[in-house]
Design an enzyme around this catalytic site. Structure first.
Site, PDB file in Angstrom:
ATOM      1  N   CYS A  95     -36.804  37.140   9.115  1.00 26.52           N
ATOM      2  CA  CYS A  95     -36.742  38.058  10.253  1.00 26.52           C
ATOM      3  C   CYS A  95     -35.697  37.524  11.235  1.00 26.52           C
ATOM      4  O   CYS A  95     -35.161  36.421  11.063  1.00 26.52           O
ATOM      5  CB  CYS A  95     -38.110  38.096  10.939  1.00 26.52           C
ATOM      6  N   HIS A 157     -42.223  29.230  16.976  1.00 27.31           N
ATOM      7  CA  HIS A 157     -43.587  29.635  17.359  1.00 27.31           C
ATOM      8  C   HIS A 157     -43.896  29.402  18.830  1.00 27.31           C
ATOM      9  O   HIS A 157     -44.945  29.813  19.314  1.00 27.31           O
ATOM     10  CB  HIS A 157     -44.606  28.889  16.491  1.00 27.31           C
ATOM     11  N   CYS A 179     -39.052  32.306  19.354  1.00 24.86           N
ATOM     12  CA  CYS A 179     -38.650  33.700  19.103  1.00 24.86           C
ATOM     13  C   CYS A 179     -38.859  34.532  20.376  1.00 24.86           C
ATOM     14  O   CYS A 179     -39.908  34.430  21.026  1.00 24.86           O
ATOM     15  CB  CYS A 179     -39.491  34.287  17.963  1.00 24.86           C
ATOM     16  N   HIS A 207     -53.134  28.058  14.619  1.00 24.67           N
ATOM     17  CA  HIS A 207     -51.705  28.378  14.453  1.00 24.67           C
ATOM     18  C   HIS A 207     -50.904  27.891  15.657  1.00 24.67           C
ATOM     19  O   HIS A 207     -51.350  27.999  16.798  1.00 24.67           O
ATOM     20  CB  HIS A 207     -51.534  29.890  14.270  1.00 24.67           C
ATOM     21  N   GLU A 209     -48.437  29.138  17.158  1.00 23.53           N
ATOM     22  CA  GLU A 209     -48.139  30.168  18.166  1.00 23.53           C
ATOM     23  C   GLU A 209     -49.316  30.341  19.132  1.00 23.53           C
ATOM     24  O   GLU A 209     -49.120  30.478  20.353  1.00 23.53           O
ATOM     25  CB  GLU A 209     -47.826  31.503  17.472  1.00 23.53           C
ATOM     26  N   THR A 247     -48.298  37.381  17.019  1.00 24.11           N
ATOM     27  CA  THR A 247     -47.269  38.317  16.531  1.00 24.11           C
ATOM     28  C   THR A 247     -47.351  38.587  15.035  1.00 24.11           C
ATOM     29  O   THR A 247     -46.769  39.551  14.547  1.00 24.11           O
ATOM     30  CB  THR A 247     -45.862  37.747  16.817  1.00 24.11           C
ATOM     31  N   SER A 305     -47.806  29.834   6.396  1.00 22.43           N
ATOM     32  CA  SER A 305     -47.106  30.965   6.998  1.00 22.43           C
ATOM     33  C   SER A 305     -48.087  32.111   7.218  1.00 22.43           C
ATOM     34  O   SER A 305     -48.593  32.704   6.255  1.00 22.43           O
ATOM     35  CB  SER A 305     -45.958  31.416   6.082  1.00 22.43           C
ATOM     36  N   SER A 306     -48.341  32.422   8.477  1.00 24.69           N
ATOM     37  CA  SER A 306     -49.340  33.443   8.803  1.00 24.69           C
ATOM     38  C   SER A 306     -48.946  34.806   8.244  1.00 24.69           C
ATOM     39  O   SER A 306     -49.730  35.468   7.562  1.00 24.69           O
ATOM     40  CB  SER A 306     -49.497  33.532  10.321  1.00 24.69           C
ATOM     41  N   ASN A 307     -47.702  35.231   8.496  1.00 21.30           N
ATOM     42  CA  ASN A 307     -47.347  36.592   8.056  1.00 21.30           C
ATOM     43  C   ASN A 307     -47.322  36.708   6.541  1.00 21.30           C
ATOM     44  O   ASN A 307     -47.603  37.764   5.992  1.00 21.30           O
ATOM     45  CB  ASN A 307     -46.039  37.033   8.710  1.00 21.30           C
TER      46      ASN A 307
HETATM   47  S1  SF4 Z   1     -42.465  36.902  16.063  1.00 21.79           S
HETATM   48 FE1  SF4 Z   1     -42.277  35.523  14.291  1.00 21.79          FE
HETATM   49  S2  SF4 Z   1     -42.217  36.879  12.509  1.00 21.79           S
HETATM   50 FE2  SF4 Z   1     -41.817  38.154  14.316  1.00 21.79          FE
HETATM   51  S3  SF4 Z   1     -39.579  38.241  14.543  1.00 21.79           S
HETATM   52 FE3  SF4 Z   1     -40.301  36.514  15.760  1.00 21.79          FE
HETATM   53  S4  SF4 Z   1     -40.205  34.727  14.412  1.00 21.79           S
HETATM   54 FE4  SF4 Z   1     -40.104  36.552  13.134  1.00 21.79          FE
END
Ligand code: SF4
Length: 403
Positions: A95, A157, A179, A207, A209, A247, A305-307
């Protein structure tokens, strides 16, 4: 008869061929299978007969339809053949936040030279972390492990104010690769806390984040991971409650928890726009669109990796078998037994080179058709953090040019 075989037979199925051969040469013990049937126009076929005791050898036999007793039955499709294919989901993999964070480390290494310290994994992917470590990045779990005065990068994170304060005390040179979509959630947490709301943070306690966001307003924030936990949730004023989310959650799971919160606290408020980011949503939507067409969904990503984990859950919730794999080495061959269609995707922190590795593995095992399925376009980019922009601008021309 063009065949060197002792039995002229309509080869519409392996079982049929076996029965005919058994009748002709009952003294032989063998197994037979059609290995090629690639000229349907002239009805040619190739039959592999594996003789077992007493001969222990194999014979490859060509038979043409002109010699067959019943060519119409030969033209029927072989029901034992499976057309194996790979559906490559798009969007998948990196991403904008991950691209930015990795770029930050690479540019910092090129501009300032090694070592560069990074607090926690820059993104949750072992391959990425190892690659950057080889270039001179040093990954630490705690800010106190960074020698005083050195340069440190915060991961995608995000970090809590306590970490930022500790960095200041130790006079660290900080580059923040958080991010921007995580920063958005931090800003919301600060705003709600200042306005006197009790904050419910929906996410996974362990996590990175959540650790960072929770740190913005720890005294008024409660982390909730399931709708069940909402039942026992207590707040000082039920009319003054706000929620935020991690997120990278499952959209469906988050929706259920938010619904439970709204039932318990009818006046609860949330963020202006959802906190689950575009990349998480797009990758989950792609899996939802394609999983029903696949026998198996492979998600490339690391365990932490959560997602990536959420993508596996999305597929499993649709009753399509799914596994999280670090790379092709993690594929268990038995998973592919009886499978015709494998859908392949990747979490937001998994590099494309690992996806290519998985596709190559599948190709080698007969999944010859690879089709990219683009569920929606994705073209998001984030600018670099100001510390990096300034560093590039003030770096000597040769160094700046090389990034
Ligand atoms: S919040 Fe995490 S998964 Fe979403 S764009 Fe940002 S880094 Fe990527």
């Amino acid at each position: 008869m063009q065949s060197r075989c002792c039995a002229a037979t309509p080869l519409n199925s392996t079982g049929f061929a076996e029965r005919v051969l058994q009748k002709a040469r009952p003294e032989l013990s063998f197994a037979a299978r059609v290995v090629r049937n690639e000229h349907p126009a002239n009805h040619s076929c190739r039959l592999l007969i594996l003789f077992t005791a007493p001969f222990r050898h194999a014979i490859l036999i060509d038979v043409t339809a002109s010699t067959l007793d019943t060519p119409t039955s030969f033209q029927q499709p072989d029901s034992t053949r499976i057309e194996k294919r790979v559906l490559l989901l798009k969007p998948r993999g990196f991403c904008a936040g991950v691209v930015r964070a990795i770029d930050v480390v690479k540019i910092a290494l090129e501009t300032f030279g090694a070592p560069i310290y990074v607090r926690k994994e820059i993104v949750h992917n072992r391959f990425v972390v190892n690659e950057l470590a080889e270039k001179g990045a040093i990954f630490v779990d705690d800010i106190d492990q960074v020698p005083a005065g050195m340069r440190v990068i915060y991961s995608a994170h995000g970090v809590s104010p306590a970490v930022r304060n500790r960095s200041k005390e130790r006079k660290l040179k900080v580059i923040d690769a958080t991010c921007p979509l995580v920063t958005k959630v931090h800003v919301e947490a600060v705003k709600f806390a200042k306005q006197g709301y009790s904050l419910v943070l929906i996410g996974h306690r362990d996590h990175d984040e959540i650790e960072g966001t929770l740190g913005e307003a720890p005294d008024v924030t409660t982390v909730v991971s399931s709708a069940k936990e909402v039942e026992t949730l207590e707040v000082p004023d039920p009319n003054r409650v706000a929620y935020l989310t991690q997120t990278t959650l499952s959209l469906d799971e988050a929706r259920d928890i938010i619904q439970a919160l709204k039932e318990k606290f009818p006046n609860i408020i949330g963020p202006h726009s959802q906190d689950i980011c575009y990349a998480t949503e797009n990758r989950q939507t792609a899996v939802k669109n394609v999983a029903h067409n696949a026998d198996l969904v492979l998600v490339v990503g690391s365990n932490n990796s959560s997602n990536s984990n959420r993508l596996v859950e999305v597929s499993q919730n649709l009753s399509t078998r799914s596994y999280l794999i670090e790379n092709s080495d993690a594929i268990v061959p038995e998973w592919l037994e009886g499978v015709a269609t494998v859908a392949v995707t990747a979490g937001a922190s998994a590099p494309e080179v690992l996806v290519e590795d998985v596709v190559a593995y599948l190709r080698d095992r007969g999944f010859g058709s690879v089709e990219e399925v683009e569920v929606m376009p994705e073209n998001v980019r984030f600018g670099l953090p100001p510390e990096i922009v300034q560093a590039i601008q003030s770096a000597p021309a040769t160094s700046a040019a090389s990034v």
